[in-house]
Design a protein around this motif. Sequence first.
Motif, PDB file in Angstrom:
ATOM      1  N   SER A 175       0.940  -1.218  -0.168  1.00  0.00           N
ATOM      2  CA  SER A 175      -0.053   0.035  -0.002  1.00  0.00           C
ATOM      3  C   SER A 175       0.882   1.223   0.030  1.00  0.00           C
ATOM      4  N   ASP A 176       2.179   1.023  -0.589  1.00  0.00           N
ATOM      5  CA  ASP A 176       2.997   2.205  -0.444  1.00  0.00           C
ATOM      6  C   ASP A 176       3.821   2.334  -1.516  1.00  0.00           C
ATOM      7  N   LEU A 177       3.354   2.970  -2.646  1.00  0.00           N
ATOM      8  CA  LEU A 177       4.272   3.100  -3.885  1.00  0.00           C
ATOM      9  C   LEU A 177       5.619   3.822  -3.625  1.00  0.00           C
ATOM     10  N   GLU A 178       5.561   4.715  -2.629  1.00  0.00           N
ATOM     11  CA  GLU A 178       6.869   5.334  -2.316  1.00  0.00           C
ATOM     12  C   GLU A 178       7.911   4.293  -1.948  1.00  0.00           C
ATOM     13  N   LYS A 179       7.791   3.382  -1.185  1.00  0.00           N
ATOM     14  CA  LYS A 179       8.535   2.189  -0.861  1.00  0.00           C
ATOM     15  C   LYS A 179       9.000   1.465  -2.146  1.00  0.00           C
ATOM     16  N   VAL A 180       8.305   1.416  -3.019  1.00  0.00           N
ATOM     17  CA  VAL A 180       8.653   0.890  -4.390  1.00  0.00           C
ATOM     18  C   VAL A 180       9.813   1.789  -5.068  1.00  0.00           C
ATOM     19  N   LEU A 181       9.370   3.118  -5.001  1.00  0.00           N
ATOM     20  CA  LEU A 181      10.088   3.924  -5.563  1.00  0.00           C
ATOM     21  C   LEU A 181      11.738   3.824  -4.832  1.00  0.00           C
ATOM     22  N   CYS A 182      11.731   3.869  -3.425  1.00  0.00           N
ATOM     23  CA  CYS A 182      12.712   3.795  -2.677  1.00  0.00           C
ATOM     24  C   CYS A 182      13.468   2.616  -3.049  1.00  0.00           C
ATOM     25  N   PHE A 183      12.845   1.513  -3.149  1.00  0.00           N
ATOM     26  CA  PHE A 183      13.449   0.265  -3.674  1.00  0.00           C
ATOM     27  C   PHE A 183      14.198   0.396  -4.816  1.00  0.00           C
ATOM     28  N   LEU A 184      13.510   1.069  -5.954  1.00  0.00           N
ATOM     29  CA  LEU A 184      14.094   1.201  -7.359  1.00  0.00           C
ATOM     30  C   LEU A 184      15.385   2.025  -7.390  1.00  0.00           C
ATOM     31  N   GLN A 185      15.493   3.210  -6.425  1.00  0.00           N
ATOM     32  CA  GLN A 185      16.384   3.780  -6.033  1.00  0.00           C
ATOM     33  C   GLN A 185      17.730   3.243  -5.466  1.00  0.00           C
ATOM     34  N   GLY A 186      17.140   2.428  -4.305  1.00  0.00           N
ATOM     35  CA  GLY A 186      18.048   1.715  -3.648  1.00  0.00           C
ATOM     36  C   GLY A 186      19.047   0.908  -4.021  1.00  0.00           C
ATOM     37  N   ILE A 187      18.315   0.240  -5.266  1.00  0.00           N
ATOM     38  CA  ILE A 187      19.233  -1.033  -6.160  1.00  0.00           C
ATOM     39  C   ILE A 187      20.409  -0.446  -6.899  1.00  0.00           C
ATOM     40  N   GLY A 188      20.359   0.907  -6.974  1.00  0.00           N
ATOM     41  CA  GLY A 188      21.422   1.531  -7.629  1.00  0.00           C
ATOM     42  C   GLY A 188      21.318   1.273  -9.251  1.00  0.00           C
ATOM     43  N   GLU A 189      22.510   1.842  -9.718  1.00  0.00           N
ATOM     44  CA  GLU A 189      22.829   1.805 -11.310  1.00  0.00           C
ATOM     45  C   GLU A 189      22.926   0.435 -11.578  1.00  0.00           C
ATOM     46  N   ILE A 190      23.641  -0.395 -10.989  1.00  0.00           N
ATOM     47  CA  ILE A 190      24.028  -1.994 -11.171  1.00  0.00           C
ATOM     48  C   ILE A 190      22.661  -2.789 -11.163  1.00  0.00           C
ATOM     49  N   GLY A 191      21.970  -2.515  -9.835  1.00  0.00           N
ATOM     50  CA  GLY A 191      20.611  -3.141  -9.980  1.00  0.00           C
ATOM     51  C   GLY A 191      19.650  -2.710 -11.093  1.00  0.00           C
ATOM     52  N   ARG A 192      19.591  -1.521 -11.365  1.00  0.00           N
ATOM     53  CA  ARG A 192      18.460  -1.250 -12.667  1.00  0.00           C
ATOM     54  C   ARG A 192      19.097  -1.632 -13.835  1.00  0.00           C
ATOM     55  N   SER A 193      20.617  -1.889 -13.901  1.00  0.00           N
ATOM     56  CA  SER A 193      20.997  -2.221 -15.473  1.00  0.00           C
ATOM     57  C   SER A 193      20.649  -3.707 -15.572  1.00  0.00           C
ATOM     58  N   ASN A 194      20.153  -4.532 -14.378  1.00  0.00           N
ATOM     59  CA  ASN A 194      20.501  -5.984 -14.375  1.00  0.00           C
ATOM     60  C   ASN A 194      19.382  -6.586 -13.985  1.00  0.00           C
ATOM     61  N   ILE A 195      18.351  -6.058 -13.325  1.00  0.00           N
ATOM     62  CA  ILE A 195      17.232  -6.575 -12.712  1.00  0.00           C
ATOM     63  C   ILE A 195      16.240  -7.128 -14.055  1.00  0.00           C
ATOM     64  N   GLU A 196      15.816  -8.375 -13.888  1.00  0.00           N
ATOM     65  CA  GLU A 196      14.994  -8.942 -15.170  1.00  0.00           C
ATOM     66  C   GLU A 196      13.445  -9.052 -14.764  1.00  0.00           C
ATOM     67  N   SER A 197      13.341  -9.258 -13.421  1.00  0.00           N
ATOM     68  CA  SER A 197      11.682  -9.592 -13.224  1.00  0.00           C
ATOM     69  C   SER A 197      11.374  -8.726 -11.765  1.00  0.00           C
ATOM     70  N   LEU A 198      10.200  -8.142 -12.089  1.00  0.00           N
ATOM     71  CA  LEU A 198       9.863  -7.227 -10.862  1.00  0.00           C
ATOM     72  C   LEU A 198       8.368  -7.109 -10.702  1.00  0.00           C
ATOM     73  N   SER A 199       7.929  -7.388  -9.413  1.00  0.00           N
ATOM     74  CA  SER A 199       6.165  -7.203  -9.455  1.00  0.00           C
ATOM     75  C   SER A 199       6.094  -6.309  -8.217  1.00  0.00           C
ATOM     76  N   PHE A 200       4.849  -5.720  -8.193  1.00  0.00           N
ATOM     77  CA  PHE A 200       4.678  -4.988  -7.171  1.00  0.00           C
ATOM     78  C   PHE A 200       3.144  -4.379  -7.250  1.00  0.00           C
ATOM     79  N   VAL A 201       2.733  -3.758  -6.234  1.00  0.00           N
ATOM     80  CA  VAL A 201       1.273  -3.360  -6.044  1.00  0.00           C
ATOM     81  C   VAL A 201       1.156  -1.720  -6.502  1.00  0.00           C
ATOM     82  N   TRP A 202       0.442  -1.357  -7.418  1.00  0.00           N
ATOM     83  CA  TRP A 202       0.307   0.011  -7.890  1.00  0.00           C
ATOM     84  C   TRP A 202      -0.523   0.750  -6.942  1.00  0.00           C
ATOM     85  N   TRP A 203      -0.228   1.480  -6.029  1.00  0.00           N
ATOM     86  CA  TRP A 203      -1.351   2.069  -4.957  1.00  0.00           C
ATOM     87  C   TRP A 203      -0.496   2.844  -3.888  1.00  0.00           C
ATOM     88  N   MET A 204      -1.194   3.995  -3.813  1.00  0.00           N
ATOM     89  CA  MET A 204      -0.881   4.748  -2.716  1.00  0.00           C
ATOM     90  C   MET A 204      -2.173   5.238  -1.778  1.00  0.00           C
TER      91      MET A 204
END
Length: 319
Positions: free
Chosen positions: A190-219
């Motif tokens: 119930s917190d899309l902001e935490k999804v944003l923090c996750f995508l920021q937190g994995i850094g450039e290496i994480g964003r360049s290599n992640i292949e599968s992601l699922s989450f809830v679109w909701w605030m």
Amino acid sequence: MIGHCDMKENTTNRVDVEELRRWKKASNPRMQISKLPEGKLRITANRHDLELDVRFLPGGKVELAFGSRSSTRTYISGETKACGNGQKFAILAASRRHRSKTFPFFDLPAELRVRIYEFVLSERDGYGYVTCIHPDQVGTHAPHGVTGFFVPRAGPFDFLSVNHQMRSEFAVPFFRAVDFDLAKQSAFASDLEKVLCFLQGIGEIGRSNIESLSFVWWMESWRTDHSASQKLAADVSKLIKACKRLEFLGISIPKRKGLGSHKLRSCHFGAACGFSHLRSLHDIRGISIDSPNWKLSEWLMEGVTKPKKDAGTGSSKIS
């Protein structure tokens, strides 16, 4: 270790100076001969622990001194033997270095280290990767660095505590192998902001290599105002677009939030809950949208599956 020996002149075995220089330069580049004070010559060899100092003394004597070049604790052992009816004298010296029992892992080629990381991941199949991302790690001020911090260091991955280099190298196969299903954790549901923090937190290496992601679109703010948090939705969409290797994106839109077909009309889709930003996602091979409003699902899929000029095969799922 120092040894002395008497030498008789033997012109038949004398080596010409020019010949020595030529041998030093071309025949054996792994060895070096240096001139030291007091008339000494020092002979060293690449990747060898010992060095030999030679000094010719009056009275037909020669001083041989062996030293260790190792940075670890050492001592030198040796033995002498005479041969050839007293015409030759040989000394054998050896470095008894106390070698570390630690395997020199980082001396291996980078490609081999990656293969080892991939093997470790294959052996950990079924491990609860997502549980490694504890909600307490996700704050409103997540780091924006290169490496990110959502690589586990506990359980079967405690070896990652060794150093920063190992975590950075392991992150590449890790983000490619793991299915990051944030929807399974209530703190993210119930917190899309935490999804944003996750995508920021994995850094450039994480964003360049992640292949599968699922989450809830909701605030929760959308419960009373569907037009709120548009910038947040735009920021999440922007970071997802930066995940160039993303092959699967699973979006869950929750029920009982006023988003059903009887509550949310088609004419309001573009202004509600940041759906226009979600609809702008392209170039993802597989997308699944789980929504209580089938018309909303169709409208979103029409956007995300827009064909490119030279698009490859893709897959999508509406539920």
